[in-house]
Design an enzyme around this catalytic site. Structure first.
Site, mmCIF file in Angstrom:
data_model
loop_
_atom_site.group_PDB
_atom_site.id
_atom_site.type_symbol
_atom_site.label_atom_id
_atom_site.label_comp_id
_atom_site.label_asym_id
_atom_site.label_seq_id
_atom_site.Cartn_x
_atom_site.Cartn_y
_atom_site.Cartn_z
ATOM 1 N N HIS A 85 0.826 -1.215 0.000
ATOM 2 C CA HIS A 85 0.000 0.000 0.000
ATOM 3 C C HIS A 85 0.859 1.262 0.000
ATOM 4 O O HIS A 85 0.396 2.329 -0.405
ATOM 5 C CB HIS A 85 -1.004 -0.010 1.158
ATOM 6 C CG HIS A 85 -0.460 0.285 2.511
ATOM 7 N ND1 HIS A 85 -0.108 -0.703 3.410
ATOM 8 C CD2 HIS A 85 -0.228 1.455 3.160
ATOM 9 C CE1 HIS A 85 0.306 -0.149 4.533
ATOM 10 N NE2 HIS A 85 0.248 1.157 4.405
ATOM 11 N N ASP A 220 1.273 -7.723 2.178
ATOM 12 C CA ASP A 220 1.442 -6.271 2.058
ATOM 13 C C ASP A 220 2.923 -5.923 1.922
ATOM 14 O O ASP A 220 3.538 -5.365 2.832
ATOM 15 C CB ASP A 220 0.823 -5.566 3.260
ATOM 16 C CG ASP A 220 0.496 -4.107 2.968
ATOM 17 O OD1 ASP A 220 0.951 -3.607 1.918
ATOM 18 O OD2 ASP A 220 -0.202 -3.470 3.779
ATOM 19 N N SER A 677 4.053 2.393 8.327
ATOM 20 C CA SER A 677 3.798 1.394 7.294
ATOM 21 C C SER A 677 5.072 1.156 6.496
ATOM 22 O O SER A 677 5.729 2.093 6.061
ATOM 23 C CB SER A 677 2.686 1.873 6.352
ATOM 24 O OG SER A 677 1.450 1.881 7.004
#
Length: 743
Positions: A85, A220, A677
């Site tokens: 992402h 991810d 992230s």
């Protein structure tokens, strides 16, 4: 109950009392690591704290920022790993109707097949962090506006001095709400390329439904590569650039981690509010978050509806939609968390205790008047935000935002470079130009107009109106029955504007203010008309910021003393700078009678798979699972050696008899937030064992208050990444680049 039992057993047996009972709170600046060396050791983190404080040494010099996420070098050839992402824009940028890498995934089998990640993409390597508090606060005065401007002037002077080499980007960040300032020097890599990304159906498996939830089964991760000129120095994208050779790259432990293992995370957390006042929390929960959530939901519904049967729109707005959906779920999680746990009450109780402590301490008694002034200023701040909210949203059109920035640039260029506002100096022009170029890949007139019209209608339905904007909205109206509808007016604006064309947008960068002021382009005309109002709003905000720049540091000075007096951790709120947090691999008690295990398995993907988005795992991934092609990546247990006290403890509570699969995602108690992230998750030796990508739903409120019982971060397990590379996508060319080690 479970956590209390663990703590009780550990304390009664005299084993690792602090390691089990102590909260893992803290987003620590690297230089602080030696001060918490004992806590790291208690968690089983063996790498010396002094080494973690050294930004020129392994592993910290392998951790990089993307400007909005975190990543890390994992090979001597500039290979970088981050979240899927986080690389979404790069994947989107290279996706076309002919080859949709978002849907199909991408693997470059050789370096010459690695496309640019886009003109805006950068890697930032933090090399030096210097305390410049005295220089920033030198001779700033008491007049609020002048105080603000002097602080900014001092910051810009330090930045200019630091950026004597064009290959570096420097910034001066405020810590502890202006009590301290640090100068941060970062090497910029300007040529970033896409290397390997799984399909979105794997990288974002579960989509928004699973976002902030657990158990999770997300692949991810994405690999990028840093390129530089042949001389080894950073350069813009060029075909003959060569891979960057990092000063170090992370070792990858192919055996991963087990429950109870100590871990730490390094990255660039964006923003937390743990030192904010109770009144600020109430404003966020009562007005700000509900208001933002309502708008985001409307925009999400609109984009989804308009992209259902339009592949071009779906690709262009994929990143925008994903970002809004993530923020939407976070706002809802915050609001739910505030209801589930009385965080307002907890903060108020802590604040009352702080006031009582303050009254007893002669050194800080005089600050009470200043704190009352702070509350008064916060009321003004809330009023300003509410009063400007709808007018600011009414300028949300991508073309109007572009026109606003271009006209502001022309006005700023009338000043010397040192006097220009940040974002409009010569140092900013490369990124300014890149953003203008990139607009084409994330903009469609039909969607932009629809979203803008929603914001304009909300603006028209409230009382804080601006005459210059109303004049545009009323243009063409009369007392007759042939009034022009708002939709028709907007159609005319888009039809008559040249800002939809990239070359013409770029040409405006060189125009002077007079050219804007005589332009017939409707968006340019509107930007010129709104400029005085926008500048007045900015002046009001700066004046208030000048007042707060005195009140907040005084408050923080006392709060830090209060925390130290109580033996609580003292670290700054997250502000997008490099931080380290530590913890252990551990599950948690989610709700009554529901304990969430720390690891998920490949079989969970099959169990969740429905064939319908977002639970539509790629066929080749499902086939590999069903054929049990686990290779060397499966493990029999994710718990400690059966003879260890920790394993015996887990055995009594929640240990499955046999894991017998590849771990997919796992939980730990590290203290993270947005911006973390893509952050590397390290074992106690400083070896890569996973990537941070999310938090659990119950933990969302940690931005305001850290609750060690339920605060868990979610990571993609390195064994799952290696398994996908090896058994699913045949990325052997990349595996060969990695430095794989075993326990």
């Amino acid at each position: 109950m479970r956590n209390a039992l663990i703590a009780a057993i550990a304390l009664s047996s005299g084993m690792l009392p602090s390691a089990v009972a102590l909260a893992d709170e803290g987003q620590w600046q690297p230089y602080q690591m030696p001060s918490i060396a004992d806590k790291l050791s208690e968690r089983g983190i063996d790498i010396p704290a002094k080494q973690l404080a050294d930004l020129t040494s392994y592993p910290m010099n392998a951790v990089v920022g993307l400007g909005y996420c975190t990543a890390s070098f994992v090979s001597p050839q500039g290979l970088v790993v981050t979240n899927h992402h986080c690389a979404y824009r790069a994947i989107q940028y290279n996706s076309k109707k002919e080859h949709n890498y978002l849907a199909d995934g991408f693997l470059a089998t050789s370096k010459d097949k690695e496309p640019t990640a886009g003109p805006n993409e950068r890697l930032y390597i933090t090399e030096v962090v210097t305390d410049v508090s005295e220089r920033v606060k030198k001779q700033i005065g008491d007049d609020p506006l002048k105080r603000y401007e002097n602080i900014q002037a001092n910051r810009k002077a330090l930045i200019k001095e630091c950026e004597s080499d064009d290959n570096y980007r420097c910034s001066v960040r405020s810590f502890h709400n202006g009590l301290e300032y640090y100068l941060i020097k970062q090497l910029i890599i300007r040529d970033v390329r896409l290397v390997y990304a799984p399909p979105e159906s794997a990288g974002a498996f579960g989509g928004d439904i699973d976002n902030y939830e657990y158990p999770r089964h997300s692949a991810d991760f994405t690999f990028l590569r840093a390129y530089v000129g042949k001389d080894g120095k950073p350069a813009a994208f060029a075909e003959d650039n060569v891979p960057y050779v990092p000063k170090s790259y992370l070792k990858i432990n192919a055996d991963g981690v087990k429950a109870g293992d100590g871990v730490f995370v390094a990255g660039y957390p964006g923003s937390t509010s743990r030192y904010r006042l109770t009144s600020e929390l109430k404003f966020a929960s009562d007005w700000l978050y509900p208001t933002l959530a309502t708008r985001y939901q409307l925009r999400i519904d609109t984009i989804e509806a308009m992209s259902t049967n339009n592949k071009d729109v779906k690709i262009k707005y994929a990143g925008t939609l994903a970002g809004m959906a993530n923020r939407m779920k976070k706002y809802n999680g915050l609001l739910d968390g505030f209801k589930a746990t009385d965080i307002t009450g907890i903060k108020q109780s802590r604040e009352d205790d702080f006031s009582a402590w303050l009254a007893k301490d002669p050194e800080y008694q005089s600050f009470q008047t200043q704190f009352d002034e702070l509350e008064t200023l916060l009321v003004q701040q809330r009023q300003l935000r509410q009063g400007r909210y709808y007018f600011e949203n009414a300028q949300s059109s991508a073309l109007l935002a572009t026109a606003n920035k271009l006209y502001r640039l022309a006005k700023e260029k009338q000043k010397s470079d040192a006097e220009r506002e940040e974002g409009y100096q010569e140092r900013d022009m490369k990124m300014f130009k890149a953003r203008l170029k990139r607009l084409d890949s994330s903009f469609a007139i039909s969607v932009d107009k629809t979203l803008w019209m929603q914001d304009l209608k909300a603006y028209l339905a409230q009382d804080n109106r601006v005459a210059e904007l109303d004049a545009m909205l009323n243009e063409g109206d009369s007392d007759s029955d042939s009034e022009i509808s708002l939709s028709e007016k907007l159609d005319a604006l888009y039809a008559l504007s040249s800002l939809t064309e990239k070359d013409k947008r770029l040409a405006w960068m060189n125009a002077d203010a007079a050219e804007f002021e005589t332009s017939a382009d409707p968006f340019i005309r509107l930007a010129v008309a709104l400029y005085p109002q926008n500048m007045q709003a900015e002046k009001d905000a700066k004046t208030l910021a000048g007042k707060l720049s005195k009140a907040r540091p005084d408050y923080m000075k006392a709060i830090i003393a209060y925390n130290k007096a109580n033996g609580w951790p003292v670290y700054p709120d997250a502000n997008g700078t490099l931080r380290i947090t530590y913890g252990m691999v551990d599950g948690y008690q989610s709700t009554d009678a529901l304990y969430k295990q720390p690891f998920t398995r490949l079989e969970g993907i099959v169990a969740k798979h429905t064939g319908v988005e977002p639970f539509n795992a790629p066929t080749k991934l499902l086939e590999a699972i069903e054929a049990k092609r686990f290779g060397s990546h499966a493990v029999e247990t994710v718990y400690q050696d059966p003879a260890s006290w920790l394993c015996r403890l887990f055995s009594c509570l929640d240990k499955p008899e046999n894991f017998g699969s590849v771990p997919v995602n796992f939980l730990s108690s590290v203290d993270t937030t947005g911006g973390n992230s893509g952050s590397p998750v390290f074992n106690g030796k400083g070896e890569l064992v996973g990537l941070n990508f999310d938090s659990t739903y119950e933990a969302i409120t940690k931005d305001w208050f850290f609750n060690p019982t339920i605060t868990r971060a979610v990571h993609v397990d390195i064994r799952y990444i290696l398994w996908m590379m090896d058994e699913v996508d045949n990325a052997q060319n990349l595996i060969e680049e990695l430095d794989l080690v075993n326990n």
